[in-house]
Design an enzyme around this catalytic site. Structure first.
Site, PDB file in Angstrom:
ATOM      1  N   CYS A  35       0.825  -1.198   0.000  1.00 18.64           N
ATOM      2  CA  CYS A  35       0.000   0.000   0.000  1.00 18.64           C
ATOM      3  C   CYS A  35       0.858   1.245   0.000  1.00 18.64           C
ATOM      4  CB  CYS A  35      -0.834  -0.029   1.271  1.00 18.64           C
ATOM      5  SG  CYS A  35      -2.508   0.488   1.081  1.00 18.64           S
ATOM      6  N   CYS A 106      -2.641  -4.019   6.608  1.00 20.61           N
ATOM      7  CA  CYS A 106      -2.437  -2.934   7.578  1.00 20.61           C
ATOM      8  C   CYS A 106      -2.229  -3.511   8.970  1.00 20.61           C
ATOM      9  CB  CYS A 106      -3.635  -1.985   7.596  1.00 20.61           C
ATOM     10  SG  CYS A 106      -3.834  -1.023   6.095  1.00 20.61           S
TER      11      CYS A 106
END
Lengths: 298, 402
Positions: A35, A106
């Site tokens: 990301c 994440c």
């Protein structure tokens, strides 16, 4: 866009413990190439007790990266380092009432920052042990690197085998083209696997199941069945599921799928995997069925 | 608080006049245009009118050059696959690195199928090198496909000049003009462009309707075969309500073309100036002096776009971002990367795309809302200190990437 839980939103809009921590004595800086997100976790550890007195974060990243960082700081405070190290990325996601599959990395980044910060405190150097690739299976958050590794290591040849080993492709099935491309790529790079390669004859289990010398007694059989179930339980429990023997009727073995396994769209693949192991262990063809399929007693 | 929609390059609101014109085609004018009876012929007439309206906006010479499709993507695929199919002796496609995925993903697949694809690079402002382009034109090239304007930055490409160059070498030229149509004047009859894609929902028509312009005489192979609709070039019963809506939208776009390039442009400039003057460490991306009048793309350094969008959304403001997170892909926007924008800025790009429905009051509200959001996120950023960006940010924070 993404469906974030209320908890994720809350931790994003009101992040806890953000900003520098002046007297931090353990700092972990990690990033997720998936990301482009990056996170600095700062810990203040009491040397005598190894207890984390305070934790702060700074994050360059999306909503769920910030929420995961915030959640992590809340989770580790008051824990000893060893206790903190037991926190898995799934724990972080659970704390936030779940993350979209595209965003699970994440939580992985959060766990890595924790490992890195603790290593930094202990004067060790943390190095990352896994590589993330493009997300292939969105149903189970399986990336290309993982699929490629598993395909290579186990010499897999079909999408079904990939699903069996990694779960990838076992949900909506829309990633099968992507999985086929990885299979083709690995196949092309296999040494000596040219036109002469034998037909895909289930190389995953090179040794054919050896039938036991004599027929098993019913007690022996059930013992073996229980052994097989015990061997798969840790894997299922990792995904918050479980399995239990319900009944054995001739060649049909009925099991209770519990927790996350019950109603999971991977149910068929899970049972298929267990069945394969049963056949190997018992040396005879058996069928593994969910307990809901048990014939109703008259 | 009324929400503010600044994401018109993603999609637009249907103009009320468009909706009004469409409604009878769901009810009393439900006929199939192919039918001989009165139910059908009413629809047939309406389609003809719409075709003329689209023709007028594009400046096409003949209305038969307009082929209705389901969307821009279908038009793009039809154009490129047709050129390859009709010219089997040619195996090369020329395009750019900053095209929309409707082109790039198709080209990646064509490469796997054995075709050769040349993707023109762009400079820091997103401009192609015309000499590189010239050097690639040869008799193996089946088609050149270059977007008229980029969807992320609004940068306009010299497609008319590029089409001339292709035509001189006998090469077909296609342009994906979904962002340009309705925003800048187009006069196809005076160009050498052979094919052009447009998408209804980018110009206040509904979703699910697109057009492929096909110059008369350009060799063509249909993507969908079946009925004789669109003169056999795109089989499938016409989406009559949407076609009628698109016709009206094209007429309205003609009427508002000047407004688009004066009023809307002035609003865009006001927004951009307002943000750049208040916020440090941010810059507009693309070719600022040559772009669509409605588009403004700003890179806010050291923070991430999805976080900005979530906070903007909370304030009722809708924009979009080139950050990887908003697309679920590995990389931040391929357009930003192609222009060499560093990761720490590419992830924080926000696109504001306006329309004639936006007002000055809205723009002023956005100018007021954005700076605190940027400040709030920078406070969380490891690249930032309370005095501004960390001295040599890349050194101050160099995470281990997994």
């Amino acid at each position: 866009m993404w469906e974030y839980s209320d908890k994720v939103r809350e931790h994003f809009f009101q992040p806890r413990n953000s900003g520098p921590l002046e007297d931090a004595n353990g700092i972990g800086d990690v990033g997720s190439i998936q990301c482009g997100d990056a996170l600095r976790l700062m810990l203040k550890v009491e040397p005598e007790t190894d207890i984390i007195l305070d934790a702060h974060f700074q994050t360059f990243g999306c909503g769920s990266a910030i929420a995961s960082s915030s959640a992590l700081t809340e989770m580790v405070k008051g824990k000893t380092l060893d206790e903190a190290l037991k926190i898995s990325n799934q724990d972080i996601a659970d704390f936030l009432d779940g993350l979209p599959p595209e965003k699970m990395h994440c939580s992985v980044m959060g766990r890595e920052a924790l490992q890195a910060a603790i290593a930094n405190y202990r004067g060790e150097v943390w190095s990352d042990d896994h590589e993330e690739g493009a997300l292939i299976c969105k149903c189970f958050a399986i990336d290309a690197v993982m699929i490629e590794d598993v395909v290579t290591a186990n010499n897999l040849n079909t999408v079904e085998e990939v699903t069996f080993y990694t779960k990838a492709g076992g949900g909506c099935a829309s990633c099968h083209e992507g999985i086929e491309e990885i299979l083709a790529k690995v196949k092309a790079s296999r040494p000596g696997m040219g036109e002469t390669s034998p037909p895909a004859a289930c190389p995953a289990t090179p040794e054919a199941p050896k039938p036991p010398a004599k027929k098993l007694s019913i007690v022996e059989k059930i013992k073996k069945i229980e052994e097989v179930l015990e061997s798969v339980r840790p894997m299922l429990q990792r995904d918050h599921g479980d399995v239990e023997l319900a009944d054995v009727q001739g060649k049909k073995i009925y099991v209770h799928l519990k927790g996350a396994c019950s109603g999971c769209m991977m149910e068929a693949a899970t049972l298929g995997g267990i069945q394969q192991k049963m056949i190997e262990a018992l040396g005879e063809l058996v069928q593994v069925l969910p307990s809901s399929h048990m014939p109703v007693e008259a | 608080m009324e929400p503010i929609y600044l994401d018109n390059n993603a999609t637009t609101r249907c103009d009320p006049a468009v909706v009004e014109a469409m409604l009878p085609f769901f009810t009393e004018h439900f006929g199939n245009a192919s039918s001989i009876h009165a139910f059908g012929s009413e629809v047939g007439k309406a389609l003809k009118k719409a075709r003329g309206q689209v023709q007028a906006l594009l400046g096409a010479e003949h209305d038969s050059e307009i082929i209705f499709t389901s969307c821009g993507t279908e038009s793009d695929s039809t154009a490129i696959l047709s050129a390859l199919k009709a010219q089997p002796e040619r195996n090369t496609v020329i395009t750019t690195v900053v095209e929309h995925p409707a082109i790039l993903t198709l080209c990646d697949w064509l490469e796997k199928e054995g075709y050769i694809v040349h993707k023109l690079k762009v400079d820091k402002k997103g401009r192609i090198d015309i000499d590189e382009y010239k050097s690639l034109l040869n008799d193996r090239v089946a088609i050149v496909s270059v977007m008229w304007a980029n969807n992320e930055t609004g940068t306009i490409f010299p497609v008319e000049q590029m089409a001339e160059l292709a035509s001189a070498k006998g090469i077909m030229f296609h342009t994906d003009a979904v962002q340009a149509v309705g925003k800048i004047p187009i006069d196809l009859k005076n160009t050498k462009i052979d094919m052009l894609s447009l998408s209804g929902h980018k110009l206040h028509a509904p979703k699910g309707i697109g057009v492929l312009y096909l110059r008369r005489g350009c060799r063509f192979r249909p993507l969908l075969r079946g009925g004789h609709q669109e003169r056999g070039r795109r089989a499938g019963t016409e989406n009559s309500a949407s076609i009628v809506g698109l016709g009206v939208a094209c007429e309205l776009a003609m009427q508002h073309m000047a407004e688009e390039n004066t009023t809307v442009k002035a609003l865009r400039d006001r927004l951009e100036k307002g943000l750049l003057s208040q916020i440090t460490h941010c810059f507009p991306t693309g070719d600022v002096s040559n772009r669509l009048p409605n588009t403004c793309n700003i890179a806010f350094e050291y923070i991430e776009g999805e976080a900005i969008l979530l906070l903007l959304n909370k304030m009722g403001i809708a924009g979009s971002s080139g950050s990887a997170c908003t697309s679920g892909s590995l990389e931040p926007s391929h357009v930003m990367r192609a222009m060499g924008i560093p990761y720490t800025a590419a992830h924080g790009t926000i696109r504001f795309s306006l329309s004639r429905y936006n007002t000055e009051a809205e723009v002023d509200r956005v100018i007021e809302a954005v700076p605190p959001i940027i400040a709030q996120l920078r406070k969380l950023s490891p690249y930032w200190t309370d005095k501004g960006p960390a001295a040599s940010p890349e050194a101050a924070f160099a995470p281990t990437y997994a």
